[in-house]
Design a protein around this motif. Structure first.
Motif, short mmCIF file in Angstrom:
data_model
loop_
_atom_site.label_atom_id
_atom_site.label_comp_id
_atom_site.label_asym_id
_atom_site.label_seq_id
_atom_site.Cartn_x
_atom_site.Cartn_y
_atom_site.Cartn_z
N PRO A 367 0.75 -1.27 0.01
CA PRO A 367 -0.08 -0.06 -0.02
C PRO A 367 0.91 1.24 0.11
O PRO A 367 0.49 2.32 -0.70
N ASP A 368 2.19 1.16 0.84
CA ASP A 368 2.83 2.41 0.56
C ASP A 368 4.21 2.46 -0.20
O ASP A 368 4.87 3.13 -0.43
N GLY A 369 4.00 1.10 -1.00
CA GLY A 369 5.05 1.09 -2.00
C GLY A 369 4.80 1.65 -3.41
O GLY A 369 3.57 1.45 -3.70
N ASP A 370 5.84 1.93 -4.13
CA ASP A 370 5.59 2.32 -5.45
C ASP A 370 5.80 1.42 -6.47
O ASP A 370 5.22 1.36 -7.67
N GLU A 371 6.42 0.37 -6.23
CA GLU A 371 6.89 -0.60 -7.16
C GLU A 371 6.18 -2.00 -6.93
O GLU A 371 5.75 -2.57 -5.93
N TYR A 372 5.92 -2.74 -7.98
CA TYR A 372 5.04 -3.96 -7.97
C TYR A 372 6.11 -5.01 -7.35
O TYR A 372 7.42 -4.94 -7.99
N VAL A 373 5.93 -5.67 -6.41
CA VAL A 373 6.71 -6.83 -5.79
C VAL A 373 6.43 -7.93 -6.67
O VAL A 373 7.48 -8.77 -7.06
N LEU A 374 5.02 -8.22 -7.04
CA LEU A 374 4.88 -9.53 -7.81
C LEU A 374 4.23 -9.12 -9.14
O LEU A 374 3.22 -7.95 -8.95
N GLU A 375 4.36 -9.70 -10.07
CA GLU A 375 3.59 -9.30 -11.38
C GLU A 375 3.25 -10.54 -12.07
O GLU A 375 4.09 -11.29 -12.42
N HIS A 376 2.00 -10.42 -12.24
CA HIS A 376 1.24 -11.63 -13.01
C HIS A 376 1.86 -12.80 -12.57
O HIS A 376 2.36 -13.82 -13.27
N PHE A 377 1.78 -13.17 -11.50
CA PHE A 377 2.51 -14.49 -10.76
C PHE A 377 1.43 -15.41 -10.49
O PHE A 377 0.09 -15.27 -10.32
#
Ligand SMILES: Nc1ncnc2c1ncn2[C@@H]1O[C@H](COP(=O)(O)OP(=O)(O)O)[C@@H](O)[C@H]1O
Ligand SMILES: [Mg+2]
Length: 604
Positions: A367-377
């Protein structure tokens, strides 16, 4: 639903009082009593100079004692009446303060229980603690003592002015002229006094902080050889404290003198103008002197009470913000309808959980981060399988299991439990089926036994023994003088991290969860104990779906499937044997760690 951030201002009309009103409503009878008795008490305060006037005019100037017994009777009654009024109104204020405070705290506490993992992830314990403790305290005292002060002193001021006007309007008006002067003077001083006091409080907490760090961080300070720097900071802060305290003391002194002057001025006016009062009216003269002098205090209290209202607004805003914060993870009304909420779960509607887990096209960003940690996982874990997740720090391993536990929800896509989106069932349903051992374990204050029973309140002595043995925590307990009845201290701080991990491991086992999540659960346990746990691992995970984030790769050799995670993606998967043969990232991680361990054991 969105999370309301700490720093987003919310402004409340009327100093936030309407927000607090509902908390005062249950005590409206006490509050009414308090106000009425306050008015009664202040009536006696107004009456006293009148009695004095009568005595002087009648007994002294009139040189007679005819009504003396009645007079003494009235005087005595007035004193008793005042004492009773005083007692009742103070009692009312005290009990309202305590009860409003308690209600606010429990409202805040209950609300905190409904907030998700992510709220606690984003707000420090210190921040939450001061919302719950100090803000509620300030508000409690506002709605009781400040209210009472306001009523008592305002009515006194008005009443005494009315009496003065009735008896000698000219003199009363003269005395009233200095009222605005006192108000202005006091308000000016008060602002500076508040600032000075706040500065001292802030410095004080900084010094306490320095002090704490000096003690709790003593070992680190010594190893970093920064004693002189720490000492310098401390000396600087205490010197500033001394300077500020002296300034505040001077300010208080100047204030006292000014207020005395103002009061003398009021007296001077009475003396000057009172000269025109007939000698037979010496009582009136004395009455005016009393009222004129008595005006200082009420003004002070009223200004204080008003400034309390203004300063407490901040506390009300902050507490309101907390109470309005909605959890990132909430059960929908339909889900609550069917499965109940945390306080009244409808267990009869809960489906038996099997333990299939599936990530379906999950993208996730904190919620407070701007980068995706997972993408289309994508990942499917059939029930009963033992999955190991390995990868460098920051790869996204903990994030994966946080999503499984629904501590966070996917930004896009979904996590399915037993083939259905986790959001279709309640959080409690899921959490009651998951055992989670964290890298930073937490125990509650109390004994080891009490902590274990949090896992399963109905566990028998035999089951406790078995769970402890399974994770080799029985040796930890055996080492303790009082065994299971050993006190673990606040947050378990009397135990080492490794010991805490073992106890919380046993606690998770006792709960007999369908899904077991171990996030570097044995990272702080010594190698020998870890090997023992390893050999018991088969028994621990049998019949459950398990997700094990391994710190030492040697512990995951037997996993059904090993996932190698890097930058939120699975870069490799397979069994230990397959992955070693593939000579890919896992092989490199493994050989590197193996070499590191070999080196350190040689060095040791
Ligand atoms: N609460 C959080 N808020 C924002 N970003 C986070 C939070 N927790 C972890 N991250 C970020 O997500 C990434 C993955 O972290 P994490 O899942 O904890 O990794 P691992 O467990 O593999 O060490 C890291 O870049 C980390 O900085
Ligand atoms: Mg982690």
């Amino acid at each position: 639903m969105q999370n309301i951030q700490n720093d987003r201002p919310i402004s409340l009309p009327f100093f936030g009082i309407p927000r607090i009103a509902p908390y005062m409503r249950p005590y409206r009878r006490t509050l009414t009593m308090m106000v009425i008795c306050g008015l009664g008490g202040s009536a006696v305060d107004i009456l006293m100079p009148l009695l004095q006037r009568y005595a002087l005019n009648h007994f002294i100037a009139g040189n007679t004692l005819d009504t003396l017994p009645v007079y003494i009777g009235i005087y005595f009654l007035a004193i008793v009446f005042a004492a009773v009024m005083n007692f009742i109104s103070c009692n009312g204020a005290m009990s309202t303060e305590v009860r409003v405070n308690r209600d606010l705290r429990s409202a805040a506490f209950d609300h905190l229980q409904t907030l998700s993992f992510s709220y606690f992830n984003q707000n420090s314990v210190g921040y939450i603690h001061s919302r719950v403790m100090s803000d509620t305290g300030r508000i409690g005292s506002l709605v009781s003592w400040s209210l009472m002060d306001c009523v008592w002193h305002t009515s006194y001021l008005i009443g005494s002015l009315v009496v003065m006007l009735a008896i000698n309007a000219r003199l009363a008006l003269m005395v009233m002229v200095i009222l605005p002067l006192i108000v202005v003077l006091y308000s000016l001083f008060q602002k500076h006094l508040i600032t000075a006091n706040r500065q001292i409080r802030e410095l004080n907490s900084r010094i306490t902080g320095d002090f704490n760090e000096g003690i709790t961080g003593a070992k680190t300070i010594k190893t970093l050889v920064i004693e002189d720097r720490m000492a310098r900071d401390f000396v600087r802060d205490t010197a500033e404290m001394k300077q500020k305290s002296i300034r505040a003391a001077r300010l208080r002194g100047a204030f006292a003198i000014t207020m005395n002057l103002a009061s003398s001025l009021a007296l001077a006016i009475v003396l000057w103008q009172g000269g025109y009062i007939a000698a037979s009216e010496v009582g009136t003269f004395s009455m005016f002197m009393s009222y004129a002098q008595g005006m200082m205090e009420p003004v002070r209290w009223i200004v204080d009470a008003i400034s309390d209202v203004i300063t407490t607004q901040v506390n009300i805003e902050r507490l309101t913000r907390l109470l309005l914060t909605r959890s990132d993870v909430v059960d929908s009304p339909e889900v609550i309808e069917k499965y109940g909420d945390s306080f009244s779960p409808k267990k009869e509607n809960w489906e038996e959980i099997r333990g299939d887990i599936e990530f379906r096209d999950v993208s996730f960003r904190y919620p407070d981060g701007d980068e995706y940690v997972l993408e289309h996982f994508n990942l499917s874990i059939p029930f009963g399988s033992n999955i190991a997740i390995v990868g460098e720090t920051g790869a996204g391993k903990s994030t994966l299991v946080n999503l499984v536990c629904r501590f966070f929800e996917p930004t896009e896509g979904s996590v399915l439990i037993d083939g259905r989106d986790a959001r279709e069932r309640s959080q409690l349903w899921l959490h009651s089926a998951i055992g989670y051992v964290l890298q930073t374990p937490h125990l509650f204050s109390g004994t080891i036994r009490e902590n274990l029973l949090y896992g399963n309140p109905n566990a028998t002595e035999v089951e406790i023994e078995k769970a402890l043995k399974l994770v080799s925590a029985d040796e930890v307990v055996a080492r303790m003088e009082k065994g299971l009845d050993t006190d673990v201290g606040e947050g378990g701080d009397l135990l080492s991290t490794g010991e805490k991990q073992l106890i919380s491991f046993a606690r998770a086992i006792l709960a007999d969860p369908r899904i077991l999540v171990l996030d570097e659960a044995t990272a702080s346990v010594d190698t020998l104990t870890e090997q023992k746990i390893q050999s018991a691992m088969d028994a621990v995970i049998r019949g459950r779906t398990s997700l094990v984030i391994a710190h030492r790769l040697s512990t995951v050799r037997n996993a059904d499937l090993i996932l190698v995670v890097k930058d939120g993606k699975i870069v490799e998967q397979g069994t230990h044997q397959q992955l070693l043969e593939a000579r890919g990232p896992y092989y490199r991680l493994y050989t590197r760690q193996y070499e590191d361990e070999a080196t350190s054991s040689i060095l040791a």
